[in-house]
Design an enzyme around this catalytic site. Sequence first.
Site, mmCIF file in Angstrom:
data_model
loop_
_atom_site.group_PDB
_atom_site.id
_atom_site.type_symbol
_atom_site.label_atom_id
_atom_site.label_comp_id
_atom_site.label_asym_id
_atom_site.label_seq_id
_atom_site.Cartn_x
_atom_site.Cartn_y
_atom_site.Cartn_z
ATOM 1 C CE1 TYR A 1 10.031 6.764 -12.728
ATOM 2 C CE2 TYR A 1 8.612 8.207 -14.406
ATOM 3 C CZ TYR A 1 9.227 6.884 -13.905
ATOM 4 O OH TYR A 1 9.023 5.861 -14.377
ATOM 5 N N GLY B 1 14.557 -5.486 -13.621
ATOM 6 C CA GLY B 1 13.173 -5.212 -13.222
ATOM 7 C C GLY B 1 12.204 -6.235 -13.385
ATOM 8 C CG HIS C 1 0.493 4.712 -11.316
ATOM 9 N ND1 HIS C 1 1.658 3.914 -11.200
ATOM 10 C CD2 HIS C 1 1.120 6.012 -11.420
ATOM 11 C CE1 HIS C 1 2.868 4.745 -11.537
ATOM 12 N NE2 HIS C 1 2.448 5.960 -11.858
ATOM 13 C CG ASN D 1 -0.874 6.715 -17.083
ATOM 14 O OD1 ASN D 1 0.225 7.521 -17.436
ATOM 15 N ND2 ASN D 1 -1.569 7.190 -16.109
ATOM 16 C CD1 TRP E 1 -7.783 10.225 -3.108
ATOM 17 C CD2 TRP E 1 -5.737 9.841 -4.053
ATOM 18 N NE1 TRP E 1 -7.133 9.421 -2.158
ATOM 19 C CE2 TRP E 1 -5.957 9.134 -2.800
ATOM 20 C CE3 TRP E 1 -4.435 9.813 -4.797
ATOM 21 C CZ2 TRP E 1 -4.780 8.550 -2.020
ATOM 22 C CZ3 TRP E 1 -3.348 9.094 -4.073
ATOM 23 C CH2 TRP E 1 -3.386 8.381 -2.897
ATOM 24 N NE ARG F 1 11.143 -11.646 -7.441
ATOM 25 C CZ ARG F 1 11.478 -11.773 -6.264
ATOM 26 N NH1 ARG F 1 11.877 -10.955 -5.395
ATOM 27 N NH2 ARG F 1 11.738 -13.059 -5.697
HETATM 28 P P1 GDP Z 1 -0.044 10.448 -12.650
HETATM 29 O O1 GDP Z 1 -0.787 9.751 -13.990
HETATM 30 O O2 GDP Z 1 1.160 10.462 -12.886
HETATM 31 O O3 GDP Z 1 -0.734 11.459 -12.357
HETATM 32 O O4 GDP Z 1 -0.478 9.425 -11.648
HETATM 33 P P2 GDP Z 1 -1.733 8.493 -10.675
HETATM 34 O O5 GDP Z 1 -2.103 7.295 -11.544
HETATM 35 O O6 GDP Z 1 -1.128 8.395 -9.405
HETATM 36 O O7 GDP Z 1 -2.887 9.684 -11.043
HETATM 37 C C1 GDP Z 1 -3.739 9.701 -11.800
HETATM 38 C C2 GDP Z 1 -4.957 10.714 -11.633
HETATM 39 O O8 GDP Z 1 -5.916 9.656 -10.710
HETATM 40 C C3 GDP Z 1 -4.635 11.783 -10.649
HETATM 41 O O9 GDP Z 1 -5.361 12.805 -11.380
HETATM 42 C C4 GDP Z 1 -5.165 11.334 -9.192
HETATM 43 O O10 GDP Z 1 -5.600 12.549 -8.396
HETATM 44 C C5 GDP Z 1 -6.223 10.504 -9.805
HETATM 45 N N1 GDP Z 1 -6.679 9.338 -8.592
HETATM 46 C C6 GDP Z 1 -7.870 9.260 -8.422
HETATM 47 N N2 GDP Z 1 -8.004 8.386 -7.167
HETATM 48 C C7 GDP Z 1 -6.787 7.805 -7.180
HETATM 49 C C8 GDP Z 1 -5.979 7.036 -6.257
HETATM 50 O O11 GDP Z 1 -6.989 6.342 -5.378
HETATM 51 N N3 GDP Z 1 -4.745 6.842 -6.295
HETATM 52 C C9 GDP Z 1 -4.112 7.438 -7.215
HETATM 53 N N4 GDP Z 1 -3.010 7.104 -7.291
HETATM 54 N N5 GDP Z 1 -4.662 8.549 -7.964
HETATM 55 C C10 GDP Z 1 -5.869 8.653 -7.927
#
Ligand code: GDP
Length: 313
Positions: free
Chosen positions: A137, A11, A180, A166, A203, A13
């Site tokens: 996952y 992995g 993410h 993360n 979000w 890359r």
């Molecule tokens: P997680 O840590 O596995 O939940 O994955 P994410 O990094 O995708 O999301 C983390 C948190 O960020 C969650 O509460 C999402 O709803 C929030 N979030 C806010 N804006 C965004 C966006 O634009 N993209 C993603 N992926 N998550 C977002």
Amino acid sequence: MDLNSRIYVAGHRGLVGSAILRALQQRGFHHLITRTSTELDLRNKAEVDRFFEQEQIEYVFLAAAKVGGITANNDYPADFIRDNLLIQTNVIDAAYQNQVKKLLFLGSTCIYPKFAPQPLKEEYLLTGELEPTNQPYAIAKIAGINMCQSYNRQYGTNYISVMPTNMYGPNDNFDLQTSHVLPALIRKFHEAKQNHLSSVEVWGTGNPRREFLHSDDLAEACLFLMDQYDDSDIINVGVGQDISIRELAELIQSVVGYEGEIVFNSTVPDGTPRKLVDVTKINKLGWKAKVTLQEGLESVYKAYRDDLLIKQV
Ligand code: GDP
């Protein structure tokens, strides 16, 4: 590992693998073995077996995985469980069949129960229900951990499992549907600034809390653990501090220099409410994260812009 060791970074890359490769190169390891996914499909057992037989690999960093953010996990659950089970099963078994000296398997903090106490201690694994949005996952990763532990027990191998929190850094995925939160927000704020938009959509409610580890720190931790840690029990890697998604959005807004508004879209799920790892174990062994979130965001934003310039040329 010594500088002549034959080391395979699976992995290389990706976000994590590329950081591990950079760290190994910087230290002068010169038998570094890599394959792109077109050269070697890790989901194909026959190809993986042939590769290990040919390469006489001594050490493996298993950073190859199908990864993605909250929507990707939700939309492609079958791909997430299948690809990850295949990749890790093939690599771990080929490592055993070909007498690899040590293997480091990268897991994830989503292996911990959704409502486990925070910060997440290693012993909370398998003590409660998982977060539903990334369960396929997480179950694949738990199977990988158990596979390493079972091989160690039955075959006397030395396979360790590392749980990073993360992560972010260069070579991240900036695709808005599958990435993410951190790279997604860098892109959203950057594009909003370029296009003079009045607001950026974030979000969820902004309330969930996450911890963010720079991939260079994780790579340092992986090299450290490859040298110092020989235990079947999982070990966390993190910074030991978390922030809310709202705070993250504000920080990125200021790094990017965007002056519009932030709008939260609470119809998108929040996912797990909090994910902070307990880093006591790795800190006691003598390792600590160094990159602050502010520094890390500035360097990632610079790399993102540089990359856009290269693509335009
Ligand atoms: P997680 O840590 O596995 O939940 O994955 P994410 O990094 O995708 O999301 C983390 C948190 O960020 C969650 O509460 C999402 O709803 C929030 N979030 C806010 N804006 C965004 C966006 O634009 N993209 C993603 N992926 N998550 C977002």
